[in-house]
Design a protein around this motif. Structure first.
Motif, PDB file in Angstrom:
ATOM      1  N   TRP A  79       0.809  -1.215   0.000  1.00 36.32           N
ATOM      2  CA  TRP A  79       0.000   0.000   0.000  1.00 36.32           C
ATOM      3  C   TRP A  79       0.842   1.265   0.000  1.00 36.32           C
ATOM      4  CZ3 TRP A  79      -4.737  -0.536  -1.472  1.00 36.32           C
ATOM      5  CH2 TRP A  79      -5.438  -1.693  -1.181  1.00 36.32           C
ATOM      6  N   GLY A  80       2.034   1.227   0.594  1.00 33.54           N
ATOM      7  CA  GLY A  80       2.874   2.420   0.631  1.00 33.54           C
ATOM      8  C   GLY A  80       3.187   2.961  -0.752  1.00 33.54           C
ATOM      9  N   PRO A  81       3.789   2.158  -1.651  1.00 30.25           N
ATOM     10  CA  PRO A  81       4.053   2.657  -3.006  1.00 30.25           C
ATOM     11  C   PRO A  81       2.784   3.055  -3.766  1.00 30.25           C
ATOM     12  CG  PRO A  81       5.356   0.694  -2.563  1.00 30.25           C
ATOM     13  CD  PRO A  81       4.391   0.834  -1.424  1.00 30.25           C
ATOM     14  N   LEU A  82       1.682   2.345  -3.512  1.00 33.50           N
ATOM     15  CA  LEU A  82       0.431   2.697  -4.198  1.00 33.50           C
ATOM     16  C   LEU A  82      -0.049   4.087  -3.793  1.00 33.50           C
ATOM     17  CD1 LEU A  82      -1.578  -0.670  -4.112  1.00 33.50           C
ATOM     18  CD2 LEU A  82      -0.457   0.403  -6.078  1.00 33.50           C
ATOM     19  N   ASN A 126      -6.575  -3.969   5.325  1.00 33.65           N
ATOM     20  CA  ASN A 126      -6.753  -2.756   6.129  1.00 33.65           C
ATOM     21  C   ASN A 126      -5.430  -2.118   6.545  1.00 33.65           C
ATOM     22  OD1 ASN A 126      -5.939  -4.121   8.526  1.00 33.65           O
ATOM     23  ND2 ASN A 126      -8.063  -4.668   9.013  1.00 33.65           N
ATOM     24  N   ALA A 127      -4.288  -2.703   6.104  1.00 34.58           N
ATOM     25  CA  ALA A 127      -3.004  -2.029   6.273  1.00 34.58           C
ATOM     26  C   ALA A 127      -2.981  -0.696   5.529  1.00 34.58           C
ATOM     27  CB  ALA A 127      -1.873  -2.924   5.786  1.00 34.58           C
ATOM     28  N   ALA A 128      -3.825  -0.563   4.512  1.00 39.21           N
ATOM     29  CA  ALA A 128      -3.913   0.702   3.779  1.00 39.21           C
ATOM     30  C   ALA A 128      -4.300   1.853   4.698  1.00 39.21           C
ATOM     31  CB  ALA A 128      -4.937   0.568   2.646  1.00 39.21           C
ATOM     32  N   THR A 356       5.863   5.069   0.835  1.00 37.59           N
ATOM     33  CA  THR A 356       6.766   3.919   0.820  1.00 37.59           C
ATOM     34  C   THR A 356       7.529   3.823   2.134  1.00 37.59           C
ATOM     35  OG1 THR A 356       7.010   4.150  -1.567  1.00 37.59           O
ATOM     36  CG2 THR A 356       8.672   2.834  -0.424  1.00 37.59           C
ATOM     37  N   ALA A 357       8.030   4.960   2.615  1.00 37.67           N
ATOM     38  CA  ALA A 357       8.779   4.964   3.879  1.00 37.67           C
ATOM     39  C   ALA A 357       7.878   4.593   5.054  1.00 37.67           C
ATOM     40  CB  ALA A 357       9.407   6.335   4.111  1.00 37.67           C
ATOM     41  N   ALA A 358       6.645   5.118   5.069  1.00 37.06           N
ATOM     42  CA  ALA A 358       5.708   4.778   6.141  1.00 37.06           C
ATOM     43  C   ALA A 358       5.353   3.298   6.102  1.00 37.06           C
ATOM     44  CB  ALA A 358       4.435   5.623   6.020  1.00 37.06           C
ATOM     45  N   ALA A 359       5.326   2.717   4.894  1.00 37.36           N
ATOM     46  CA  ALA A 359       5.038   1.292   4.772  1.00 37.36           C
ATOM     47  C   ALA A 359       6.131   0.454   5.427  1.00 37.36           C
ATOM     48  CB  ALA A 359       4.906   0.916   3.297  1.00 37.36           C
ATOM     49  N   VAL A 360       7.394   0.860   5.237  1.00 38.10           N
ATOM     50  CA  VAL A 360       8.495   0.144   5.872  1.00 38.10           C
ATOM     51  C   VAL A 360       8.393   0.261   7.390  1.00 38.10           C
ATOM     52  CG1 VAL A 360      11.001   0.051   6.159  1.00 38.10           C
ATOM     53  CG2 VAL A 360      10.018   0.405   3.894  1.00 38.10           C
TER      54      VAL A 360
END
Length: 435
Positions: A79-82, A126-128, A356-360
């Protein structure tokens, strides 16, 4: 052939437009970010009912909980890159729609294997919510302002798990554990309507990342090479490990070891949860006067001292229940100084790819906490085991601060030595080449 687009630079606090979010805005973002926690905790009172109806084991039922963490850890990386490519709002609405569908499917799951699979998917979808909420704040705010708003976000997120089990138990009492998943679908639908109507898109078209899988891989590779980012990203993950080690171990410690009843434990759980809520609000006030770096150092240092005291109390039994509980309450009360400040510092240089950074960040939190917290049970599930896992995580966190970042004087000196050694080596290579 099109020229490659220049990488947008991370905005500074002065460069961002003035915007003063109201309480409704914070509550909306908090409710969005809290959906994964609500989805996990609202289901807790129904675990034994699921075990009995589906004729399965405690271990398999536990997988319906840990599956959420696994799905969330993997899902955030997608979801981060999206959100960096398509904006924050559209991926969030897609994630909520898929959350609704999987919740309805969980309500009719015929066996435990299908239910576990659906729970992993539910965590994935729901990780989005968590990625989008953090990204929306970072789109508009940086520095101390972002730290304050993230603390207020954590305040809302922290309140939700306090009441979710009670709400889930009440819902199940009117129907069954399947009714709880119907309620989750309704919650998702309500949030989808709210997002569609009231959440503005915060990522401008000219700041969105383009490209396919290669661009996504390049973004993650950029983060993987940034040792300072990775060091800071590990701090919220280890802070989350503290919470999960407490959540996993506390029923055994307080009910079996200290003899609390179910109702007494529920009250205690709420009291300890309030410590984290209060500390998040305290951090929101303190960042007006002190830097996120200072608050992070102080919080981790205090937690380590309190964790070592917990180990001593757990090993010796000295002071009994109240000594252990007060020390634990104070330790949890430092949590608010860790997560928000570390996240702000980690995201500071990545405003152009914050999703992307928040996803990591989120993936590390779910993955590390999910991998480490079961160690409480492996080591015996008693007070000493819980305290030891917490202390080990905090020792590692403090070592990371000293040797992996420049947040302390020792860290700055270590970074300066590394830079000097690199410069000397490059000069030697240059001299040998010219020679």
């Amino acid at each position: 052939m099109n020229d490659p687009q220049p990488t947008p630079t991370a905005p500074t606090e002065s460069a961002l437009p003035r915007y003063r979010p109201g309480i409704k805005y914070i509550l909306m973002l908090g409710a969005i970010a809290a959906i994964p926690a609500i989805t996990t905790d609202i289901y807790l009172p129904s675990l034994t009912d699921v075990r009995d109806e589906l004729a399965t084991t405690d271990a398999m039922v536990a997988m319906t909980m840990s599956g959420m963490l696994i799905g969330g850890a993997v899902g955030q990386l997608m979801w981060g890159p999206l959100t960096d490519r398509y904006g924050r709002k559209a991926p969030l609405l897609v994630g909520l729609a898929l959350h609704i569908i999987t919740s309805l499917l969980c309500a009719i799951a015929p066996n435990i294997t299908i239910l576990v699979t659906l729970r992993i998917m539910q965590g994935f979808f729901n990780a989005a919510c968590a990625v989008a909420a953090i990204s929306v704040i970072r789109d508009r705010f940086v520095g101390a302002t972002a730290a304050r708003l993230l603390s207020q976000l954590m305040l809302v997120i922290g309140v939700a798990p306090l009441f979710a089990p009670s709400v889930g138990g009440a819902i199940a009492s009117f129907g069954s554990w399947r009714t709880v998943f119907l309620a989750l679908a309704i919650i998702g639908a309500i949030m989808a309507v709210i997002v569609a109507r009231f959440l503005p898109e915060t990522l401008a078209e000219d700041h969105r990342l383009t490209g396919g899988v290669g661009r996504v891989a390049k973004g993650y590779w950029t983060l993987a090479k940034d040792r300072k980012f990775l060091a800071l990203a590990m701090l919220p993950a280890l802070a989350m490990t503290t919470i999960f080690a407490y959540v996993v171990g506390s029923p055994f410690v307080f009910q079996e070891h200290y003899g609390l009843s179910t109702s007494q434990y529920a009250v205690l759980f709420a009291m300890n949860g309030l410590a984290m809520v209060f500390s998040a609000q305290l951090n929101a006030s303190l960042v007006r006067k002190f830097s996120p770096e200072s608050l992070l150092r102080v919080g981790l240092g205090l937690q380590l001292v309190l964790a070592l005291a917990l180990v001593l109390w757990g090993a010796t039994g000295w002071g009994g229940f109240w000594t252990f509980e007060v020390t634990l309450w104070l330790l949890l009360g430092c949590q608010g100084l860790i997560g928000a400040n570390a996240q702000v510092l980690a995201l500071a240089n990545y405003g152009h790819m914050v999703g992307t950074a928040a996803a990591v960040l989120g993936s590390l939190q779910s993955g590390v906490a999910g991998a480490v917290s079961p160690m409480v049970g492996v080591f015996g599930g008693d007070a000493l085991a819980m305290a030891a896992v917490i202390a080990a995580g905090l020792i590692l966190a403090n070592l990371i601060v000293v040797f992996g970042t420049d947040l302390t004087q020792a860290g700055r000196k270590a970074r300066a030595r590394t830079t000097l050694q690199r410069a000397i080596k490059e000069r030697e290579i240059g001299d040998s080449t010219h020679g």
